[in-house]
Motif scaffolding. Structure first.
Motif, PDB file in Angstrom:
ATOM      1  N   GLN A  84       0.834  -1.198   0.000  1.00 54.51           N
ATOM      2  CA  GLN A  84       0.000   0.000   0.000  1.00 54.51           C
ATOM      3  C   GLN A  84       0.873   1.252   0.000  1.00 54.51           C
ATOM      4  O   GLN A  84       1.850   1.346   0.742  1.00 54.51           O
ATOM      5  CB  GLN A  84      -0.905  -0.001   1.231  1.00 54.51           C
ATOM      6  CG  GLN A  84      -1.907   1.133   1.267  1.00 54.51           C
ATOM      7  CD  GLN A  84      -2.782   1.078   2.500  1.00 54.51           C
ATOM      8  OE1 GLN A  84      -2.683   0.156   3.303  1.00 54.51           O
ATOM      9  NE2 GLN A  84      -3.634   2.066   2.657  1.00 54.51           N
ATOM     10  N   SER A  85       0.554   2.197  -0.858  1.00 56.17           N
ATOM     11  CA  SER A  85       1.224   3.496  -0.933  1.00 56.17           C
ATOM     12  C   SER A  85       2.741   3.384  -1.003  1.00 56.17           C
ATOM     13  O   SER A  85       3.457   3.940  -0.152  1.00 56.17           O
ATOM     14  CB  SER A  85       0.822   4.364   0.267  1.00 56.17           C
ATOM     15  OG  SER A  85      -0.573   4.477   0.363  1.00 56.17           O
ATOM     16  N   GLU A 165      -4.588  -2.818  -1.315  1.00 60.20           N
ATOM     17  CA  GLU A 165      -5.384  -1.605  -1.531  1.00 60.20           C
ATOM     18  C   GLU A 165      -4.830  -0.761  -2.686  1.00 60.20           C
ATOM     19  O   GLU A 165      -4.431   0.399  -2.489  1.00 60.20           O
ATOM     20  CB  GLU A 165      -5.456  -0.790  -0.242  1.00 60.20           C
ATOM     21  CG  GLU A 165      -6.104  -1.563   0.904  1.00 60.20           C
ATOM     22  CD  GLU A 165      -6.237  -0.742   2.170  1.00 60.20           C
ATOM     23  OE1 GLU A 165      -6.368   0.490   2.069  1.00 60.20           O
ATOM     24  OE2 GLU A 165      -6.212  -1.334   3.266  1.00 60.20           O
ATOM     25  N   THR A 168      -6.282   2.915  -3.185  1.00 59.34           N
ATOM     26  CA  THR A 168      -6.285   3.893  -2.092  1.00 59.34           C
ATOM     27  C   THR A 168      -5.809   5.262  -2.579  1.00 59.34           C
ATOM     28  O   THR A 168      -4.833   5.367  -3.319  1.00 59.34           O
ATOM     29  CB  THR A 168      -5.370   3.414  -0.953  1.00 59.34           C
ATOM     30  OG1 THR A 168      -5.891   2.195  -0.435  1.00 59.34           O
ATOM     31  CG2 THR A 168      -5.310   4.434   0.175  1.00 59.34           C
ATOM     32  N   TYR A 169      -6.508   6.315  -2.167  1.00 64.03           N
ATOM     33  CA  TYR A 169      -6.188   7.713  -2.471  1.00 64.03           C
ATOM     34  C   TYR A 169      -6.426   8.084  -3.951  1.00 64.03           C
ATOM     35  O   TYR A 169      -6.058   9.190  -4.367  1.00 64.03           O
ATOM     36  CB  TYR A 169      -4.739   8.064  -2.101  1.00 64.03           C
ATOM     37  CG  TYR A 169      -4.376   7.707  -0.695  1.00 64.03           C
ATOM     38  CD1 TYR A 169      -5.154   8.149   0.386  1.00 64.03           C
ATOM     39  CD2 TYR A 169      -3.271   6.922  -0.420  1.00 64.03           C
ATOM     40  CE1 TYR A 169      -4.829   7.811   1.686  1.00 64.03           C
ATOM     41  CE2 TYR A 169      -2.930   6.578   0.883  1.00 64.03           C
ATOM     42  CZ  TYR A 169      -3.712   7.032   1.928  1.00 64.03           C
ATOM     43  OH  TYR A 169      -3.387   6.696   3.212  1.00 64.03           O
ATOM     44  N   GLN A 175      -9.556   4.798  -9.982  1.00 69.89           N
ATOM     45  CA  GLN A 175      -9.837   3.495  -9.389  1.00 69.89           C
ATOM     46  C   GLN A 175     -10.285   2.500 -10.455  1.00 69.89           C
ATOM     47  O   GLN A 175      -9.771   1.375 -10.532  1.00 69.89           O
ATOM     48  CB  GLN A 175     -10.939   3.626  -8.322  1.00 69.89           C
ATOM     49  CG  GLN A 175     -10.506   4.312  -7.046  1.00 69.89           C
ATOM     50  CD  GLN A 175     -11.633   4.371  -6.031  1.00 69.89           C
ATOM     51  OE1 GLN A 175     -12.418   3.429  -5.908  1.00 69.89           O
ATOM     52  NE2 GLN A 175     -11.723   5.470  -5.308  1.00 69.89           N
ATOM     53  N   HIS A 198     -11.312  -1.988  -0.175  1.00 65.33           N
ATOM     54  CA  HIS A 198     -12.276  -1.507   0.815  1.00 65.33           C
ATOM     55  C   HIS A 198     -13.678  -1.375   0.226  1.00 65.33           C
ATOM     56  O   HIS A 198     -14.663  -1.523   0.945  1.00 65.33           O
ATOM     57  CB  HIS A 198     -11.834  -0.141   1.368  1.00 65.33           C
ATOM     58  CG  HIS A 198     -10.870  -0.237   2.505  1.00 65.33           C
ATOM     59  ND1 HIS A 198     -11.159  -0.879   3.687  1.00 65.33           N
ATOM     60  CD2 HIS A 198      -9.607   0.216   2.650  1.00 65.33           C
ATOM     61  CE1 HIS A 198     -10.137  -0.802   4.506  1.00 65.33           C
ATOM     62  NE2 HIS A 198      -9.167  -0.144   3.893  1.00 65.33           N
TER      63      HIS A 198
END
Length: 266
Positions: A84-85, A165, A168-169, A175, A198
């Motif tokens: 993630q990230s 994820e 995310t962001y 997305q 999510h």
């Protein structure tokens, strides 16, 4: 094609148990999505499948072999993970980032080769990033940056790709762009894709197989249309909802029963 599973798996940090005595088998050649409430252990489970987290007990099996006993480079030729990230060094170009995906295939004896270069080019083409290969990663938009990282995992040339994820962001457009890309990679290249999401509706749309995690165990798993119910949403997410059918894709759509605008009549 490689297989991935876990037997009697218990995971945790210190004295805290996150996943307890869990068994799971990831379907080969399909998209599997882990869902569940915050802190339920989805990302912990994903990290353990990539051998980034040592189990307290139990085993992760890659092609029936205990992953804990395999060499790191051997694992890296079979599965890739996008955390993630992720963050790249300042000024690193897309091409330089994606080249790192070839690390498992290089050694003091085997230096950069045409095979490596071809793998990088294929990865950039698959993610539509070839025209941006000389751009600095930190200068890209969120969607472009995520595609650059996915390019790195593709250059690693593995059957199995794990993503924590990946949306995310990102705004809604990006997305869908990222999930469409992953769907195409599965459809066209046969990659086994495992990810944490999510958004329950996006998980239902893109997954062949959903794993719902609750109370340190698998609460339910199967096709979205078979397991996504009002009862599952209530028990896993503590939320009342209605389930309808997506008019385009035919997949389950969750409509929460939260407070919203009142419907006014004239």
């Amino acid at each position: 094609m490689h297989s991935l599973s876990a037997k009697n798996l218990t995971l945790g940090y210190g004295d805290t148990i996150i996943i307890d005595n869990l068994d799971i088998e990831i379907p080969k050649g399909e998209i599997t999505v882990f869902i569940g409430g915050n802190g339920c252990g989805k990302s912990t489970l994903l990290r353990s499948l990539a051998r980034l987290l040592k189990p307290k007990s139990g085993n992760i099996l890659l092609n029936g072999e205990e992953i804990a006993k395999m060499k790191t480079k051997e694992i890296a030729k079979k599965l890739a993970i996008l955390p993630q990230s992720p963050v790249s060094p300042e000024g690193l170009t897309v091409y330089e980032l994606v080249k790192q995906g070839r690390h498992p295939y290089r050694s003091l004896i085997k230096q950069w080769s045409k095979e490596d270069e071809d793998a990088v080019q294929r990865a950039l083409e698959a993610t539509n990033m070839l025209h941006l290969k000389d751009r600095a990663v930190d200068s890209l938009s969120g969607g472009q940056r995520q595609r650059a990282w996915i390019s790195l995992t593709l250059a690693q040339d593995t059957d199995i790709i794990l993503l924590d994820e990946p949306t995310t962001y990102l705004d809604m457009t990006h997305q869908i762009e990222i999930l469409d890309l992953l769907f195409d990679l599965n459809e066209q290249k046969g990659h086994t894709i495992i990810m944490v999401l999510h958004d329950l509706n996006l998980a239902s749309r893109y997954a062949h197989h959903i794993v719902a995690v609750k109370d340190k165990k698998v609460y339910a798993q199967g096709k979205p249309e078979d397991i996504i119910t009002c009862q599952l949403v209530s028990e896993v997410f503590q939320m009342n909802c209605s389930i309808s059918c997506d008019p385009i894709f035919g997949t389950p759509v969750c409509v929460p029963h939260g407070k919203g605008r009142s419907v006014l009549s004239n």
